[in-house]
Design a protein around this motif. Structure first.
Motif, mmCIF file in Angstrom:
data_model
loop_
_atom_site.group_PDB
_atom_site.id
_atom_site.type_symbol
_atom_site.label_atom_id
_atom_site.label_comp_id
_atom_site.label_asym_id
_atom_site.label_seq_id
_atom_site.Cartn_x
_atom_site.Cartn_y
_atom_site.Cartn_z
ATOM 1 N N LEU A 342 4.498 24.762 -22.146
ATOM 2 C CA LEU A 342 4.264 26.164 -22.504
ATOM 3 C C LEU A 342 5.561 26.836 -22.943
ATOM 4 C CD1 LEU A 342 2.167 28.444 -22.636
ATOM 5 C CD2 LEU A 342 2.782 29.005 -20.266
ATOM 6 N N GLU A 343 6.635 26.579 -22.216
ATOM 7 C CA GLU A 343 7.923 27.189 -22.571
ATOM 8 C C GLU A 343 8.445 26.651 -23.895
ATOM 9 O OE1 GLU A 343 12.070 28.484 -20.334
ATOM 10 O OE2 GLU A 343 10.542 27.329 -19.264
ATOM 11 N N ALA A 344 8.189 25.364 -24.159
ATOM 12 C CA ALA A 344 8.656 24.754 -25.409
ATOM 13 C C ALA A 344 7.994 25.367 -26.634
ATOM 14 C CB ALA A 344 8.405 23.249 -25.374
ATOM 15 N N GLN A 345 6.788 25.903 -26.467
ATOM 16 C CA GLN A 345 6.051 26.479 -27.592
ATOM 17 C C GLN A 345 6.815 27.614 -28.267
ATOM 18 O OE1 GLN A 345 3.168 25.291 -28.864
ATOM 19 N NE2 GLN A 345 3.432 23.669 -27.363
ATOM 20 N N ASP A 346 7.658 28.321 -27.502
ATOM 21 C CA ASP A 346 8.415 29.441 -28.068
ATOM 22 C C ASP A 346 9.410 28.996 -29.137
ATOM 23 O OD1 ASP A 346 7.106 31.223 -26.449
ATOM 24 O OD2 ASP A 346 8.662 31.263 -24.904
ATOM 25 N N TYR A 347 9.785 27.711 -29.112
ATOM 26 C CA TYR A 347 10.855 27.238 -29.997
ATOM 27 C C TYR A 347 10.371 26.286 -31.083
ATOM 28 C CZ TYR A 347 13.215 29.072 -25.910
ATOM 29 O OH TYR A 347 13.610 29.886 -24.888
ATOM 30 N N ILE A 348 9.063 26.039 -31.159
ATOM 31 C CA ILE A 348 8.520 25.101 -32.129
ATOM 32 C C ILE A 348 8.786 25.546 -33.568
ATOM 33 C CG2 ILE A 348 6.350 24.189 -33.082
ATOM 34 C CD1 ILE A 348 7.329 22.684 -30.668
ATOM 35 N N LYS A 349 8.866 26.848 -33.806
ATOM 36 C CA LYS A 349 9.096 27.337 -35.170
ATOM 37 C C LYS A 349 10.404 26.819 -35.752
ATOM 38 C CE LYS A 349 10.564 31.873 -33.372
ATOM 39 N NZ LYS A 349 9.859 31.811 -32.086
ATOM 40 N N TRP A 350 11.401 26.620 -34.899
ATOM 41 C CA TRP A 350 12.681 26.087 -35.385
ATOM 42 C C TRP A 350 12.551 24.607 -35.734
ATOM 43 C CZ3 TRP A 350 14.410 30.381 -36.553
ATOM 44 C CH2 TRP A 350 14.410 31.474 -35.689
ATOM 45 N N ILE A 351 11.731 23.896 -34.973
ATOM 46 C CA ILE A 351 11.502 22.481 -35.246
ATOM 47 C C ILE A 351 10.774 22.299 -36.582
ATOM 48 C CG2 ILE A 351 10.309 20.405 -34.432
ATOM 49 C CD1 ILE A 351 12.776 21.189 -32.788
ATOM 50 N N ILE A 352 9.850 23.195 -36.884
ATOM 51 C CA ILE A 352 9.089 23.109 -38.136
ATOM 52 C C ILE A 352 10.016 23.301 -39.348
ATOM 53 C CG2 ILE A 352 7.298 24.243 -39.530
ATOM 54 C CD1 ILE A 352 5.865 24.886 -36.854
ATOM 55 N N LEU A 353 11.013 24.159 -39.219
ATOM 56 C CA LEU A 353 11.954 24.408 -40.318
ATOM 57 C C LEU A 353 12.986 23.300 -40.489
ATOM 58 C CD1 LEU A 353 12.704 28.219 -39.754
ATOM 59 C CD2 LEU A 353 11.441 27.212 -41.674
ATOM 60 N N LEU A 354 13.189 22.530 -39.452
ATOM 61 C CA LEU A 354 14.290 21.571 -39.419
ATOM 62 C C LEU A 354 14.291 20.551 -40.565
ATOM 63 C CD1 LEU A 354 16.493 20.566 -36.986
ATOM 64 C CD2 LEU A 354 14.990 18.630 -37.198
ATOM 65 N N PRO A 355 13.173 19.866 -40.877
ATOM 66 C CA PRO A 355 13.237 18.809 -41.904
ATOM 67 C C PRO A 355 13.698 19.303 -43.267
ATOM 68 C CG PRO A 355 11.222 18.604 -40.617
ATOM 69 C CD PRO A 355 11.843 19.915 -40.237
ATOM 70 N N ILE A 356 13.128 20.403 -43.750
ATOM 71 C CA ILE A 356 13.446 20.871 -45.101
ATOM 72 C C ILE A 356 14.873 21.404 -45.190
ATOM 73 C CG2 ILE A 356 12.670 23.283 -44.932
ATOM 74 C CD1 ILE A 356 11.847 20.802 -47.781
ATOM 75 N N LEU A 357 15.411 21.906 -44.071
ATOM 76 C CA LEU A 357 16.779 22.439 -44.080
ATOM 77 C C LEU A 357 17.841 21.359 -43.944
ATOM 78 C CD1 LEU A 357 16.415 25.651 -41.843
ATOM 79 C CD2 LEU A 357 16.489 25.504 -44.340
ATOM 80 N N SER A 358 17.469 20.188 -43.441
ATOM 81 C CA SER A 358 18.482 19.201 -43.083
ATOM 82 C C SER A 358 18.470 17.908 -43.887
ATOM 83 C CB SER A 358 18.352 18.847 -41.594
ATOM 84 O OG SER A 358 17.109 18.220 -41.335
ATOM 85 N N PHE A 359 17.414 17.640 -44.669
ATOM 86 C CA PHE A 359 17.310 16.325 -45.300
ATOM 87 C C PHE A 359 18.481 16.036 -46.245
ATOM 88 C CE2 PHE A 359 15.558 18.685 -48.856
ATOM 89 C CZ PHE A 359 15.880 17.915 -49.971
#
Length: 433
Positions: A342-359
């Protein structure tokens, strides 16, 4: 050209994916023991070994670039000499770690300020796993050499076998012998030595003909030795910056509370899964860019780089979609703690952005390594660390807490690619002249 890229990339993707898979299995084994302390302990122990072993990752990267260029130039003597130099450095480094294992542990646990219960478990993990140092560092050198020789199948076979052994033994030691974190560490040690001996077997079996080109005089030739040291020095400094960022990330997570440490440890697995997948194409870039530069083939070089970025865009978009739709499923496989999920759900939005910003940063790393443009890798990584990651964290952490930490991480990954793009033409042009 796509076939040549995939011929190198796909085996590396398979072998690379086993690495985060192993980390995920380790966390899952601890995450289902019913105590958050075990997850945090594995994260802290892993951070120490990341610091130690990633510091020697220059052996993998530097050896690949030098070997690939020697392969492209058909210089068989330099091909085998590059391996012997790397293995010699690996031996010295592992002896250093084993002799100083207690001071390293004391300093590490002093710097990483965690709760006492977590620290005690992490220490029991550390003092077992540290004995894998010769095998782990040796495998960096051997893997880099195989890739430079345009052979990614052997590292794939080694990684798969090594990690199957690791997962099987760790599971047995944890659940069959009640060794908790110690069982995970012991499984890793045994598996790493299995991987080392298997790699040496493949070299003696498939590359024995190259041994006739080896000589002690050639190995100590000052011009080539200086070139090897300078390239690896820059990659070492570059790697230290990455180590600093990830160590800082874990340390700051631990300083909050053990729940945030557990959450961030689990979410980092999303980053590792994507990074090791992208590294398959980065390794293809290392091998093919080095080969084309060694052969002075400018047209082939431009074509392969263009295709690599097309692959990178496609893969990053696929991972963005995957993380946006499957984050709950991934988290539930890692832990059965509903509070942590439940606590991890607050930070999932950053994980979703990660691939396109870092490839881009992963692919450019591979291109620069293949070009042995280590000086520019060092400059860009230091700039991303000192002028982006650190300022972002200190400006945002007070108001955004853990969100600020994740924003700093994403800004760091993006900045790496942007700064490398600035130096790209200069780094490549110098090698073709």
């Amino acid at each position: 050209m796509n076939k040549r890229i995939l011929h190198i990339a796909l085996p590396n993707i398979v072998s690379n994916i086993t690495i985060p898979l192993l980390g995920i299995v380790d966390l899952a084994l601890m995450g289902h023991l019913g105590k958050v302390d075990f997850i945090g302990a594995i994260a802290l122990g892993g951070t120490i070994f990341n610091f130690l072993y990633w510091g020697f990752a220059f052996l993998r990267m530097g050896t690949t670039g030098i070997t690939a260029q020697a392969y492209g130039a058909r210089n068989l003597s330099e091909s085998i000499l590059s391996l012997s130099r790397a293995l010699f450095v690996a031996l010295l480094g592992s002896i250093f770690i084993l002799i100083l294992q207690k001071p390293i542990a004391d300093l590490s646990f002093y710097v990483i300020n965690s709760e006492k219960s977590v620290e005690e478990i992490a220490k029991s993990y550390y003092y077992i796993r540290v004995w894998a140092a010769p095998a782990t560092i040796g495998l960096y050198a051997l893997t880099g050499w195989f890739i430079g020789m345009q052979n990614s199948k052997i590292p794939m076979i080694i990684a798969i076998i090594c990690n199957i052994i690791n997962i099987a033994l760790s599971s047995f030691f944890v659940y069959g012998m009640d060794l908790d974190a110690r069982g995970v560490a012991l499984g890793t040690v045994i598996a790493q030595y299995c991987g080392l001996f298997l790699a040496l077997f493949f070299i003696s079996h498939y590359y024995q003909r190259l041994f006739r080109y080896w000589s002690a005089k050639g190995m100590m030739k000052m011009k080539e030795l200086k070139h090897f040291i300078l390239i690896n020095k820059d990659i070492f400094i570059r790697t230290l910056c990455i180590i600093f960022v990830f160590t800082f990330f874990t340390t700051e997570s631990a300083s909050n509370n053990k729940n945030i440490l557990a959450v961030n440890s689990l979410l980092l697995q999303f980053l590792f899964i994507f990074s090791y997948f992208m590294d398959g194409f980065a390794f293809a870039a290392e091998a093919l860019v080095g080969k084309f530069i060694g052969a002075k083939n400018q047209n082939g070089l431009k074509h392969v780089i263009r295709l690599l970025f097309m692959w990178g865009i496609g893969i990053s978009l696929a991972f963005t979609l995957f993380y946006a739709t499957s984050s709950n499923w991934i988290l539930s496989t890692l832990t059965n703690s509903e509070a942590i999920i439940l606590e991890a759900q607050d930070y999932i939005k950053w994980i979703i952005l990660l691939p396109i910003l870092s490839f881009g940063s992963f692919l450019l790393d591979g291109i620069f390594i293949g070009a042995t443009a280590s000086k520019y890798m060092r400059k860009t990584m230091m700039a991303a660390t000192l002028f982006v990651f650190i300022p972002c964290y200190f400006f945002l952490s007070n108001s955004l807490q853990n969100h600020g930490l994740w924003i700093a991480m994403l800004a760091f990954m993006l900045a790496r690619g942007v700064f490398q793009s600035v130096y790209y033409k200069k780094a490549i042009a110098i090698k073709l002249n």
